[in-house]
Design a protein around this motif. Structure first.
Motif, PDB file in Angstrom:
ATOM      1  N   SER A   1      17.324 -27.015 -15.839  1.00  0.00           N
ATOM      2  CA  SER A   1      17.696 -27.684 -17.087  1.00  0.00           C
ATOM      3  C   SER A   1      16.716 -28.804 -17.386  1.00  0.00           C
ATOM      4  N   PHE A   2      16.554 -29.050 -18.688  1.00  0.00           N
ATOM      5  CA  PHE A   2      15.644 -30.101 -19.150  1.00  0.00           C
ATOM      6  C   PHE A   2      16.441 -31.172 -19.877  1.00  0.00           C
ATOM      7  N   PRO A   3      16.163 -32.437 -19.565  1.00  0.00           N
ATOM      8  CA  PRO A   3      16.794 -33.480 -20.364  1.00  0.00           C
ATOM      9  C   PRO A   3      16.142 -33.529 -21.739  1.00  0.00           C
ATOM     10  N   VAL A   4      16.941 -33.467 -22.776  1.00  0.00           N
ATOM     11  CA  VAL A   4      16.419 -33.600 -24.146  1.00  0.00           C
ATOM     12  C   VAL A   4      17.329 -34.586 -24.870  1.00  0.00           C
ATOM     13  N   GLN A   5      16.894 -34.983 -26.054  1.00  0.00           N
ATOM     14  CA  GLN A   5      17.717 -35.912 -26.805  1.00  0.00           C
ATOM     15  C   GLN A   5      19.094 -35.300 -27.039  1.00  0.00           C
TER      16      GLN A   5
ATOM     17  N   MET B   1      21.387 -31.978 -22.151  1.00  0.00           N
ATOM     18  CA  MET B   1      20.533 -31.162 -21.294  1.00  0.00           C
ATOM     19  C   MET B   1      20.448 -29.757 -21.871  1.00  0.00           C
ATOM     20  N   VAL B   2      19.239 -29.171 -21.819  1.00  0.00           N
ATOM     21  CA  VAL B   2      19.091 -27.766 -22.204  1.00  0.00           C
ATOM     22  C   VAL B   2      19.105 -26.940 -20.928  1.00  0.00           C
ATOM     23  N   ASN B   3      20.018 -25.993 -20.865  1.00  0.00           N
ATOM     24  CA  ASN B   3      20.048 -25.110 -19.697  1.00  0.00           C
ATOM     25  C   ASN B   3      19.098 -23.947 -19.949  1.00  0.00           C
ATOM     26  N   ALA B   4      17.834 -24.148 -19.567  1.00  0.00           N
ATOM     27  CA  ALA B   4      16.816 -23.143 -19.881  1.00  0.00           C
ATOM     28  C   ALA B   4      17.019 -21.879 -19.053  1.00  0.00           C
ATOM     29  N   LEU B   5      17.437 -22.021 -17.797  1.00  0.00           N
ATOM     30  CA  LEU B   5      17.807 -20.867 -16.975  1.00  0.00           C
ATOM     31  C   LEU B   5      19.200 -21.154 -16.427  1.00  0.00           C
TER      32      LEU B   5
ATOM     33  N   GLY C   1      12.726 -10.952 -24.181  1.00  0.00           N
ATOM     34  CA  GLY C   1      13.746 -11.719 -24.892  1.00  0.00           C
ATOM     35  C   GLY C   1      13.097 -12.578 -25.966  1.00  0.00           C
ATOM     36  N   GLU C   2      13.933 -13.087 -26.869  1.00  0.00           N
ATOM     37  CA  GLU C   2      13.422 -13.870 -27.991  1.00  0.00           C
ATOM     38  C   GLU C   2      12.827 -15.197 -27.526  1.00  0.00           C
ATOM     39  N   SER C   3      12.108 -15.825 -28.452  1.00  0.00           N
ATOM     40  CA  SER C   3      11.499 -17.114 -28.180  1.00  0.00           C
ATOM     41  C   SER C   3      12.559 -18.129 -27.730  1.00  0.00           C
ATOM     42  N   GLY C   4      12.252 -18.843 -26.682  1.00  0.00           N
ATOM     43  CA  GLY C   4      13.156 -19.894 -26.212  1.00  0.00           C
ATOM     44  C   GLY C   4      14.209 -19.425 -25.218  1.00  0.00           C
ATOM     45  N   CYS C   5      14.205 -18.130 -24.858  1.00  0.00           N
ATOM     46  CA  CYS C   5      15.270 -17.649 -23.962  1.00  0.00           C
ATOM     47  C   CYS C   5      15.018 -18.040 -22.506  1.00  0.00           C
ATOM     48  N   GLY C   6      13.805 -18.489 -22.188  1.00  0.00           N
ATOM     49  CA  GLY C   6      13.571 -18.988 -20.826  1.00  0.00           C
ATOM     50  C   GLY C   6      12.534 -18.214 -20.032  1.00  0.00           C
ATOM     51  N   LYS C   7      11.764 -17.358 -20.682  1.00  0.00           N
ATOM     52  CA  LYS C   7      10.821 -16.494 -19.966  1.00  0.00           C
ATOM     53  C   LYS C   7       9.737 -17.301 -19.247  1.00  0.00           C
ATOM     54  N   THR C   8       9.110 -18.214 -19.983  1.00  0.00           N
ATOM     55  CA  THR C   8       8.034 -19.000 -19.375  1.00  0.00           C
ATOM     56  C   THR C   8       8.592 -19.922 -18.295  1.00  0.00           C
ATOM     57  N   THR C   9       9.775 -20.444 -18.521  1.00  0.00           N
ATOM     58  CA  THR C   9      10.401 -21.300 -17.508  1.00  0.00           C
ATOM     59  C   THR C   9      10.608 -20.505 -16.218  1.00  0.00           C
ATOM     60  N   LEU C  10      10.998 -19.247 -16.344  1.00  0.00           N
ATOM     61  CA  LEU C  10      11.171 -18.391 -15.163  1.00  0.00           C
ATOM     62  C   LEU C  10       9.835 -18.216 -14.438  1.00  0.00           C
TER      63      LEU C  10
ATOM     64  N   ASP D   1       2.333 -13.726 -18.604  1.00  0.00           N
ATOM     65  CA  ASP D   1       3.216 -14.281 -19.629  1.00  0.00           C
ATOM     66  C   ASP D   1       2.626 -13.970 -21.001  1.00  0.00           C
ATOM     67  N   GLU D   2       3.144 -12.973 -21.663  1.00  0.00           N
ATOM     68  CA  GLU D   2       2.675 -12.543 -22.978  1.00  0.00           C
ATOM     69  C   GLU D   2       1.148 -12.438 -23.023  1.00  0.00           C
ATOM     70  N   PRO D   3       0.534 -11.675 -22.129  1.00  0.00           N
ATOM     71  CA  PRO D   3      -0.928 -11.706 -22.032  1.00  0.00           C
ATOM     72  C   PRO D   3      -1.624 -11.064 -23.223  1.00  0.00           C
TER      73      PRO D   3
HETATM   74  N1  LIG Z   1       9.391 -29.223 -20.765  1.00  0.00           N
HETATM   75  C1  LIG Z   1      10.478 -28.960 -21.476  1.00  0.00           C
HETATM   76  N2  LIG Z   1      11.282 -29.944 -21.945  1.00  0.00           N
HETATM   77  C2  LIG Z   1      12.395 -29.689 -22.648  1.00  0.00           C
HETATM   78  N3  LIG Z   1      12.803 -28.450 -22.962  1.00  0.00           N
HETATM   79  C3  LIG Z   1      12.055 -27.423 -22.551  1.00  0.00           C
HETATM   80  C4  LIG Z   1      10.855 -27.605 -21.791  1.00  0.00           C
HETATM   81  N4  LIG Z   1      10.315 -26.389 -21.516  1.00  0.00           N
HETATM   82  C5  LIG Z   1      11.152 -25.495 -22.064  1.00  0.00           C
HETATM   83  N5  LIG Z   1      12.185 -26.096 -22.687  1.00  0.00           N
HETATM   84  C6  LIG Z   1      13.314 -25.429 -23.360  1.00  0.00           C
HETATM   85  O1  LIG Z   1      13.800 -24.445 -22.480  1.00  0.00           O
HETATM   86  C7  LIG Z   1      14.132 -23.261 -23.195  1.00  0.00           C
HETATM   87  C8  LIG Z   1      13.326 -22.094 -22.655  1.00  0.00           C
HETATM   88  O2  LIG Z   1      11.954 -22.285 -22.965  1.00  0.00           O
HETATM   89  P1  LIG Z   1      10.811 -21.248 -22.540  1.00  0.00           P
HETATM   90  O3  LIG Z   1       9.513 -21.840 -22.926  1.00  0.00           O
HETATM   91  O4  LIG Z   1      11.011 -20.881 -21.127  1.00  0.00           O
HETATM   92  O5  LIG Z   1      11.146 -20.009 -23.464  1.00  0.00           O
HETATM   93  P2  LIG Z   1      10.308 -18.648 -23.698  1.00  0.00           P
HETATM   94  O6  LIG Z   1      11.274 -17.536 -23.556  1.00  0.00           O
HETATM   95  O7  LIG Z   1       9.100 -18.644 -22.862  1.00  0.00           O
HETATM   96  O8  LIG Z   1       9.909 -18.768 -25.238  1.00  0.00           O
HETATM   97  P3  LIG Z   1       8.602 -18.196 -26.012  1.00  0.00           P
HETATM   98  O9  LIG Z   1       8.865 -16.727 -26.230  1.00  0.00           O
HETATM   99  O10 LIG Z   1       8.590 -18.961 -27.289  1.00  0.00           O
HETATM  100  O11 LIG Z   1       7.405 -18.451 -25.145  1.00  0.00           O
HETATM  101  C9  LIG Z   1      13.904 -23.577 -24.665  1.00  0.00           C
HETATM  102  O12 LIG Z   1      15.120 -24.011 -25.229  1.00  0.00           O
HETATM  103  C10 LIG Z   1      12.885 -24.690 -24.617  1.00  0.00           C
HETATM  104  O13 LIG Z   1      12.986 -25.501 -25.753  1.00  0.00           O
END
Ligand SMILES: Nc1ncnc2c1ncn2[C@@H]1O[C@H](COP(=O)(O)OP(=O)(O)OP(=O)(O)O)[C@@H](O)[C@H]1O
Ligand SMILES: [Mg+2]
Length: 304
Positions: free
Chosen positions: A15-19, A22-26, A43-52, A164-166
């Motif tokens: 999870s990330f602290p945001v204003q 907290m965002v539960n990214a995974l 998955g769609e943008s923002g679903c957490g792929k890069t975080t994984l 990651d989306e190469p």
């Molecule tokens: N450093 C960060 N600080 C705060 N929130 C973050 C951070 N990195 C990712 N997030 C949030 O975590 C969630 C997952 O982000 P992530 O980048 O993993 O998605 P993604 O699936 O890779 O998206 P995309 O397809 O756009 O690359 C999103 O809601 C994003 O806003």
């Protein structure tokens, strides 16, 4: 398929602290990749792929769960990470040092751990002319740079490469070449891939298995063939229905109706309920349990 996975991700949370909270990214992600296997995460943008991907590399601390790479628990990055896992990022322009020659870029992971490797050999493997060895990234096209990035990821012969989306920053005509290259590398080297993409059609011809991710969770996972022929989760079905094909080439896919929940809110019930066409009362109040059917896993109260 061997029984011991190269990568084992068990119920991880990030999870990330945001204003405003907290965002539960995974939010409890589990996944296994076996030797020589290509697993796609879609998955769609923002679903957490890069975080994984970042968590597997040890770049992103996890608050819960375990990641095991080749038998070792991942705790941050180490100098010899390149032996455990190779990484290819989305943007080949940003991922290469503009002041380094191609040869130096490719060899850098080996240099870091004091190993001697032959840049030309790697370049041949990834389809780059050996004359590029002394050139700089700006002298190469996007597709050529991505080949450099792939060579760099492979130089220490890791058993797993994450992409990651190469291809998303590349021209359409170049994308297929890169996908074919990855397939060739898998065949030649027997290394496994975790391939991240936002679209299901791209991964159809590449992946052995596909994990479909929605808002921080893998909602369905199965073999590519099963997933395409009989999607169980309504989100997978919606992704398949909205994927461009020849009939729909002239217009963009319709977005799914309904609101995506605020990732800062605790989700009661199924996270896909607000956009699901199979939604029932139970979906809004009770989180669906994991269902396992013939090698397929999914979370849904009312599947197809
Ligand atoms: N450093 C960060 N600080 C705060 N929130 C973050 C951070 N990195 C990712 N997030 C949030 O975590 C969630 C997952 O982000 P992530 O980048 O993993 O998605 P993604 O699936 O890779 O998206 P995309 O397809 O756009 O690359 C999103 O809601 C994003 O806003
Ligand atoms: Mg991303």
């Amino acid at each position: 398929m061997s029984e011991t996975p190269i990568l084992k991700v068990e119920d991880i949370r990030v999870s990330f602290p945001v204003q405003g909270g907290m965002v539960n990214a995974l939010d409890g992600v589990s996944l296994e990749v076996f030797p020589g296997e290509i697993v796609a995460v879609v998955g769609e943008s923002g679903c957490g792929k890069t975080t994984l991907a970042r968590a597997v590399l040890g770049l992103q601390p996890i608050v819960d769960g375990t990641i095991t790479l080749n038998g070792d628990v991942v705790r941050g990055t180490t100098k010899d990470n390149g032996r455990r896992v190779g990484m290819v990022w989305q943007d080949p322009y940003a991922s290469l040092n503009p002041r380094w020659t191609i040869g130096r870029s490719i060899l850098e992971p080996a240099t870091l751990v004091g190993e001697k490797r032959n840049a030309i050999e790697v370049m041949k493997e990834v389809g780059l002319d050996e004359r590029f060895v002394d050139r700089y990234p700006k002298q190469l096209s996007g597709g050529q740079r991505q080949r450099v990035a792939i060579g760099r990821a492979l130089v220490l012969q890791p058993p797993l490469v994450i992409c990651d989306e190469p291809t998303s920053a590349l021209d359409l005509s170049i994308r297929a070449q890169i996908l074919n290259l990855l397939k060739d590398i898998r065949r030649e080297r027997q290394c496994a891939f975790l391939y991240i993409s936002h679209d299901l059609t791209t991964v159809r011809f590449l992946a052995d298995r596909i994990a479909v991710m929605y808002l921080g969770k893998i909602v369905e996972m199965g073999t590519t063939e099963e997933l395409f022929s009989h999607p169980r989760h309504p989100y997978t079905k919606a992704l398949l229905d909205s994927a461009p094909n020849l009939d729909k080439l002239m217009h963009l896919p319709d977005p799914l109706p309904g609101e995506i929940p605020d990732p800062k809110e605790k989700i009661l019930g199924c996270r896909f309920a607000s956009r699901c066409r199979n939604v029932q009362e139970v979906c809004r109040v009770e989180s669906p349990a994991l269902r396992i059917e013939e090698g397929r896993t999914f979370y849904c109260h009312n599947p197809f």
